[in-house]
Design a protein around this motif. Structure first.
Motif, PDB file in Angstrom:
ATOM      1  N   PRO A   1       0.791  -1.234   0.000  1.00  0.00           N
ATOM      2  CA  PRO A   1       0.000   0.000   0.000  1.00  0.00           C
ATOM      3  C   PRO A   1       0.821   1.282   0.000  1.00  0.00           C
ATOM      4  CG  PRO A   1      -0.816  -1.548   1.665  1.00  0.00           C
ATOM      5  CD  PRO A   1       0.500  -2.084   1.171  1.00  0.00           C
ATOM      6  N   LEU A   2       2.024   1.243   0.571  1.00  0.00           N
ATOM      7  CA  LEU A   2       2.786   2.481   0.758  1.00  0.00           C
ATOM      8  C   LEU A   2       3.250   3.075  -0.560  1.00  0.00           C
ATOM      9  CD1 LEU A   2       4.054   4.288   3.042  1.00  0.00           C
ATOM     10  CD2 LEU A   2       6.190   3.099   2.521  1.00  0.00           C
ATOM     11  N   VAL A   3       3.199   4.403  -0.655  1.00  0.00           N
ATOM     12  CA  VAL A   3       3.856   5.137  -1.733  1.00  0.00           C
ATOM     13  C   VAL A   3       4.439   6.411  -1.116  1.00  0.00           C
ATOM     14  CG1 VAL A   3       1.758   6.371  -2.451  1.00  0.00           C
ATOM     15  CG2 VAL A   3       3.636   6.049  -4.074  1.00  0.00           C
ATOM     16  N   GLU A   4       5.679   6.712  -1.482  1.00  0.00           N
ATOM     17  CA  GLU A   4       6.352   7.897  -0.946  1.00  0.00           C
ATOM     18  C   GLU A   4       6.189   9.068  -1.917  1.00  0.00           C
ATOM     19  OE1 GLU A   4      10.028   6.141   1.637  1.00  0.00           O
ATOM     20  OE2 GLU A   4      10.268   6.074  -0.542  1.00  0.00           O
ATOM     21  N   VAL A   5       5.724  10.189  -1.406  1.00  0.00           N
ATOM     22  CA  VAL A   5       5.641  11.428  -2.177  1.00  0.00           C
ATOM     23  C   VAL A   5       6.827  12.284  -1.736  1.00  0.00           C
ATOM     24  CG1 VAL A   5       4.277  13.488  -2.665  1.00  0.00           C
ATOM     25  CG2 VAL A   5       3.133  11.268  -2.382  1.00  0.00           C
ATOM     26  N   VAL A   6       7.787  12.439  -2.634  1.00  0.00           N
ATOM     27  CA  VAL A   6       9.081  13.023  -2.275  1.00  0.00           C
ATOM     28  C   VAL A   6       9.232  14.410  -2.889  1.00  0.00           C
ATOM     29  CG1 VAL A   6      11.573  12.661  -2.233  1.00  0.00           C
ATOM     30  CG2 VAL A   6      10.026  10.682  -2.309  1.00  0.00           C
ATOM     31  N   LEU A   7       9.584  15.380  -2.059  1.00  0.00           N
ATOM     32  CA  LEU A   7       9.819  16.734  -2.532  1.00  0.00           C
ATOM     33  C   LEU A   7      11.296  16.951  -2.815  1.00  0.00           C
ATOM     34  CD1 LEU A   7       7.153  16.958  -0.597  1.00  0.00           C
ATOM     35  CD2 LEU A   7       7.574  19.411  -0.857  1.00  0.00           C
ATOM     36  N   GLY A   8      11.603  17.415  -4.012  1.00  0.00           N
ATOM     37  CA  GLY A   8      12.938  17.863  -4.329  1.00  0.00           C
ATOM     38  C   GLY A   8      13.117  19.295  -3.866  1.00  0.00           C
ATOM     39  N   PRO A   9      14.311  19.871  -4.038  1.00  0.00           N
ATOM     40  CA  PRO A   9      14.585  21.231  -3.558  1.00  0.00           C
ATOM     41  C   PRO A   9      13.670  22.281  -4.175  1.00  0.00           C
ATOM     42  CG  PRO A   9      16.623  20.099  -4.141  1.00  0.00           C
ATOM     43  CD  PRO A   9      15.510  19.229  -4.609  1.00  0.00           C
ATOM     44  N   ARG A  10      13.181  22.026  -5.396  1.00  0.00           N
ATOM     45  CA  ARG A  10      12.357  23.024  -6.088  1.00  0.00           C
ATOM     46  C   ARG A  10      10.901  22.590  -6.218  1.00  0.00           C
ATOM     47  NH1 ARG A  10      15.534  23.547 -11.509  1.00  0.00           N
ATOM     48  NH2 ARG A  10      13.904  25.075 -12.014  1.00  0.00           N
TER      49      ARG A  10
END
Length: 324
Positions: free
Chosen positions: A153-162
């Motif tokens: 079920p897990l999904v990672e929503v990852v923010l980059g620097p911009r």
């Protein structure tokens, strides 16, 4: 984030999406998106791979009671064949090569509508590195699934620097609508969140094997039938509240000085890589994998994951089944 430059609405039903790369991961990501009611175009250049996609997605959606949604998935051979109008999300699932990903996102920047979110499933490269040079890096995010993507079920929503935080909010809501459990990774660290936790455990596990403290079989049993069994009910933070934070703190003071902090992979891993014993794909890893045993293990593994999903069903985000 303004309404003129952002995808809307966040609900996946009826949304137009694109998955680039139709291998094992890409096909399973398409299942996840279609599960939420989105239409999905999979871009896969290899004809043989394209032919395998339709029966796979049909079977997996049928297992979820959503077989009719298989009709929402189409395959094409190239980006130029995609009808891009109205696309709100593009998920990249191609080979783990930074140059290939950078080149693809440069193309996607030209093809995808200005409001579409561009996401990478990369587990190896920082999102900021993939987005380097993009004029619209604000809409570029990580969307990291775990194999098999339609069962974990897990999904990672990852923010980059911009990356734009509002688009991360939108993407998290979108994935909840697909029945996934999104976690937000606020800093673009190598391995993001879950893989960092996994590798911290793995480093100690393989160090114990190197030291002769335990066999590979006993290491696996200790995790699966010991503390890992409890993780289905509560993660490591909630577990501390259950057990008592002072208990953990005292044990940590004793154990932390002796835990492995090596900066290179364990000998047990390096030696197998040097021999070419890479696991099921080569027929041997820590265990031997003749073809019949490999198929049986895959079936056992998937069956247990499905049972785990059933146990957690009441805690997972629901999907819209109104047209199922």
């Amino acid at each position: 984030m303004t309404s003129s430059s952002s995808p809307s609405p966040a609900a996946p039903r009826g949304a137009r999406t694109v998955v680039v790369g139709g291998g094992t991961m890409g096909a399973d990501v398409a299942v996840v998106l279609a599960r939420g009611g989105a239409s999905v175009t999979i871009v896969e250049p290899a004809a043989a791979q394209r032919e395998r996609i339709a029966p796979h997605v049909r079977a997996e959606l049928a297992a979820a009671g959503l077989e009719r949604r298989a009709a929402r998935i189409a395959t094409v051979a190239a980006l130029a064949e995609v009808d891009w109008a109205g696309t709100v999300l593009v998920v990249e699932c191609i080979t783990e090569r930074l140059d290939a990903k950078q080149a693809l996102f440069a193309e996607l920047e030209r093809h995808a509508p200005a409001g579409a979110v561009l996401a990478s499933n990369s587990s190896s490269f920082p999102i900021g590195a993939i987005a380097e040079g993009l004029e619209t890096a604000a809409r570029m995010l990580g969307l990291h699934f775990f194999m098999p993507a339609h069962l974990v079920p897990l999904v990672e929503v990852v923010l980059g620097p911009r990356s734009d935080a509002a688009r991360a909010d939108w993407l998290s809501d979108f994935m909840r609508g697909c029945g996934s459990v999104p976690v937000r990774v606020k800093k673009d660290k190598p391995g993001f969140l879950a893989n960092r936790l996994q590798h911290a455990l793995s480093r100690e596990a393989f160090a114990l094997i190197d030291e002769g403290v335990a066999s590979p079989e006993d290491v696996d049993a200790a995790v699966r039938f010991g503390f890992g069994f409890r993780y289905l009910a509560a993660g490591p933070v909630l577990q501390r509240d259950h057990a008592g934070i002072e208990v953990h703190c005292a044990a940590a003071a004793t154990m932390y000085p002796t835990l492995s902090n090596t900066t290179e992979p364990a000998r047990a891993l390096r030696e197998r890589v040097e021999r070419g014993d890479l696991g099921m794909k080569t027929g041997r890893g820590f265990f031997d994998w003749p073809e019949e045993k490999r198929r049986a293990e895959r079936a056992r593994y998937d069956a247990l994951l499905r049972q785990g999903l059933a146990l957690l069903a009441g805690e997972l985000p629901p999907v819209d089944r109104s047209d199922a």
